[in-house]
Design an enzyme around this catalytic site. Structure first.
Site, short mmCIF file in Angstrom:
data_model
loop_
_atom_site.label_atom_id
_atom_site.label_comp_id
_atom_site.label_asym_id
_atom_site.label_seq_id
_atom_site.Cartn_x
_atom_site.Cartn_y
_atom_site.Cartn_z
N GLU A 163 36.52 44.06 -7.68
CA GLU A 163 36.23 42.65 -7.82
C GLU A 163 34.90 42.47 -8.02
OE1 GLU A 163 37.60 41.29 -3.81
OE2 GLU A 163 39.86 41.19 -4.54
N GLU A 251 46.18 43.45 -6.92
CA GLU A 251 46.00 43.24 -5.52
C GLU A 251 46.37 41.79 -5.30
OE1 GLU A 251 42.25 44.39 -3.54
OE2 GLU A 251 42.24 42.69 -2.29
#
Ligand SMILES: *[C@@H]1O[C@H](CO)[C@@H](O)[C@H](O)[C@H]1NC(C)=O
Ligand SMILES: *[C@@H]1O[C@H](CO)[C@@H](O)[C@H](O)[C@H]1NC(C)=O
Ligand SMILES: *[C@@H]1O[C@H](CO)[C@@H](O)[C@H](O)[C@H]1NC(C)=O
Length: 325
Positions: A163, A251
């Site tokens: 991320e 995710e």
């Protein structure tokens, strides 16, 4: 009238076969789909047919190493009805990670990869970093070793940047990915690489505006937590897919982005419908027994009981329902 209804239901059934992805992932293993690749915006199998992977992500390796073994992967496959598992390679935390103890992280991730290969499921290897552009040398070393050792297995999917916090896609994140892609491709010309996008892998629009070019089998990572990211984020994703960007939900959580409860079932169902409609693959966070909303397992669950009925949380039950259908 009756014949008309029969006709309609046959028509619906045939459309279903063509377009729906609602399959039990337990029965869609690597031995059935083989080498994956990317065709247009779609993930396809060895026969060029669209394929959807559904499964479970592990918690941070540094904090739950006790789930990094075959006993857990067996449970994820058989009881969580998964055809993919996502180990989370810790990079840089106060408790350690690859930067301080690479051998430990290598051993943990290899145990999960070996188990996934043995269990006939795919494995998505996540470099769990938020500032990976600052750790490029370590990342290249990690992915070079990995792609040399495992690049010939069709089970492998790479996720080089969990991320990115930064919004600097073109100047920071994209060049990082291009360097990692080059390293992986020297050893592994085929397996899919899913690249993270800015703002915690939500800003697919930035990649649409400036995609990675002259590479094959690249997808873009979308993350969401149903209690935090909603219609606004589905809109970004929809626009990206419509623009031809291959998207993979590496995710997602059914709860808030900070992993806290409650399970937002209504919003999660909207996401599942969206992902199934577009055939997006999805991996839940997480196989974890931490006392928090995002955990699929109740506190104290051990590897032997992973994904068993009596050990599931509310989130775990919802996730498995969708892995199955
Ligand atoms: C996996 O780890 C658990 C403990 O966390 C252990 O009980 C189990 O035997 C291990 N499985 C394998 C295959 O090593
Ligand atoms: C980043 O994501 C958060 C949470 O979804 C959102 O509130 C914020 O507006 C986003 N910022 C940018 C610049 O995309
Ligand atoms: C991509 O490939 C084309 C055709 O080979 C070439 O003209 C172009 O310069 C390449 N772009 C990049 C960014 O490497």
């Amino acid at each position: 009238m009756r014949f008309f209804l029969l006709f309609v239901s046959l028509l619906v059934a045939s459309l279903w076969v063509d377009t729906a992805f609602g399959k039990d992932a337990l029965y869609e293993p690597v031995s059935k789909h083989g080498q994956l690749s990317v065709n247009g915006a779609n993930l396809v199998n060895q026969n060029g047919e669209k394929v959807q992977l559904k499964g479970m992500g592990l918690f941070w390796s540094i904090w739950m190493p006790y789930f990094y073994n075959k006993t857990t992967v067996d449970g994820i496959k058989n009881y969580c009805h998964s055809n993919i598992v996502r180990p989370m390679v810790t990079v840089d935390t106060v408790s350690g990670g690859y930067l301080t103890d690479p051998d430990y992280e290598d051993a943990l991730v290899d145990a999960v990869i070996d188990a996934a290969i043995e269990d006939d499921i795919y494995v998505l290897i996540d470099w769990q970093d938020f500032e990976a552009e600052n750790h490029l040398e370590a990342s290249l070393r990690f992915f070079d070793r990995l792609s040399k050792k495992y690049g010939s297995y069709p089970n492998i999917i790479y996720e080089p940047y969990n991320e990115p916090i930064t919004l600097e896609w073109s100047s920071l994140v994209k060049p990082y990915h291009e360097a990692v892609i080059k390293t992986i491709r020297a050893n592994d010309p085929n397996n899919v690489i899913v690249v993270g996008v800015p703002n915690y892998s939500t800003r697919l629009d930035l990649a649409v505006a400036d995609p990675i070019v002259n590479q094959t089998n690249i997808m873009y990572s979308l993350h969401f937590y149903a209690g935090t990211q909603k219609e606004y984020n589905r809109e970004i994703a929809k626009n990206a897919i419509d623009a031809g960007l291959p998207v993979f939900v590496t995710e997602y959580g059914t709860v808030n982005a900070d992993a806290s409860p409650p399970v937002d079932e209504a919003e999660a169902e909207l996401w599942y419908s969206f992902m199934d409609e577009y055939g997006l693959s999805y991996v839940n966070f997480a196989i974890s027994d931490k006392d928090e909303g995002a955990a699929a397992l109740i506190p104290g669950t051990t590897a032997e009981n992973v994904c068993q009925e009596d050990y599931l949380t509310e989130s775990g039950r919802l996730v498995i329902k969708h892995n199955k259908a």
